[in-house]
Design a protein around this motif. Sequence first.
Motif, PDB file in Angstrom:
ATOM      1  N   SER A 144     -15.101  -0.939  -1.594  1.00 10.39           N
ATOM      2  CA  SER A 144     -16.376  -0.703  -1.041  1.00 10.39           C
ATOM      3  C   SER A 144     -16.592   0.647  -1.371  1.00 10.39           C
ATOM      4  O   SER A 144     -17.745   1.018  -1.404  1.00 10.39           O
ATOM      5  N   PHE A 147     -17.591   0.916  -4.900  1.00 12.43           N
ATOM      6  CA  PHE A 147     -18.847   0.080  -5.352  1.00 12.43           C
ATOM      7  C   PHE A 147     -20.007   1.027  -4.747  1.00 12.43           C
ATOM      8  O   PHE A 147     -21.090   0.920  -5.315  1.00 12.43           O
ATOM      9  N   ARG A 153     -25.255  -3.060  -9.286  1.00 16.83           N
ATOM     10  CA  ARG A 153     -24.931  -4.217  -8.146  1.00 16.83           C
ATOM     11  C   ARG A 153     -24.573  -5.433  -8.796  1.00 16.83           C
ATOM     12  O   ARG A 153     -24.592  -5.470 -10.054  1.00 16.83           O
ATOM     13  N   TYR A 158     -19.234  -6.045  -9.933  1.00 11.04           N
ATOM     14  CA  TYR A 158     -18.101  -5.924  -8.693  1.00 11.04           C
ATOM     15  C   TYR A 158     -16.958  -6.371  -9.329  1.00 11.04           C
ATOM     16  O   TYR A 158     -15.856  -5.606  -8.986  1.00 11.04           O
TER      17      TYR A 158
END
Length: 292
Positions: A144, A147, A153, A158
């Motif tokens: 997290s 990212f 995005r 991911y």
Amino acid sequence: MQESDKILFILNPKSGRQSAVDVAALIPQYLPQSRYEIVLTEFAGHATELARHGAKEGFRVVAAVGGDGTVNEVARGLLGTQAALAIIPKGSGNGLARHLKIPMQVSQALKDLSTNKFSRIDSCTINEHPFFCTAGLGFDGYISGVFANNSRRGLRSYVELVLKEFLKFKPGKAAIKLNQENFETPCFVLTFANASQYGNNAYIAPMADIRDGLLDICLIPDLSMRKALAVSYGLLTKTIATTGHADFFTSPEITVKTEKPMPFHADGEYVGEASEFHVEIKPLSLEVLTPQ
Ligand SMILES: Nc1ncnc2c1ncn2[C@@H]1O[C@H](COP(=O)(O)OP(=O)(O)OP(=O)(O)O)[C@@H](O)[C@H]1O
């Protein structure tokens, strides 16, 4: 919902891929103008202020238009108020919306609002940070954080990031206290689930009940590339519990001390690093408006 109930839509223009303008333009097709107001977030954290203010102003429903980060910000602003949370999913994962069976199509989610029903769900805190879907430490928290600093995005970037960072991450040791038991364990991932999934139908705790007053806790002590493939398949097929690579517990609270500081997240948003964690559930503390 009654005809007199007013809705405040809080739109995060930065979440997901669909533009906020699209949603704002769709709303009048489903609700008369007298029933709602729309506000756009201007910065991270703004949705909490807007939600709290909306509840104070007497809105019966505050709708988070965004992903789990926006839902978290709106929901935390509604705790302890008379307003209920609705979700119009517009993020990349939409874990809480999926758990609550809210349609993923914005137009259908808007259409459903007038027939949806009110009910209450549990909320949780990790070191006093509220969360509603999942929180976690170890690799979860690490990802997290990485990212959050990634400009791209979406699911694909991911997954690429997870694969790239997997080999770099060093797991730690944790001392866990739950249900009057103490034990020490290696810890690659420790996830605290209120809802059953992270988002994108990745089920970390397929059996989680969001109204049972219990956290579903998933511990993955260590993870080789071979085990990671089995766990990934288990996440997507609701069979993680039968992979043999994850241990599950249920408890209203848990205390964790880690040998070295570990990164952690709440609803997918990176919070920071800590070496002591207290996670607890607040039974039925949030009212929601959902399909039943
Ligand atoms: N106006 C804004 N400018 C910049 N960031 C914002 C703004 N409004 C909200 N944010 C932040 O955007 C972040 C991401 O939002 P959100 O989680 O809704 O979208 P997402 O990451 O695309 O979806 P998901 O969490 O489902 O993957 C949140 O952390 C929120 O604080």
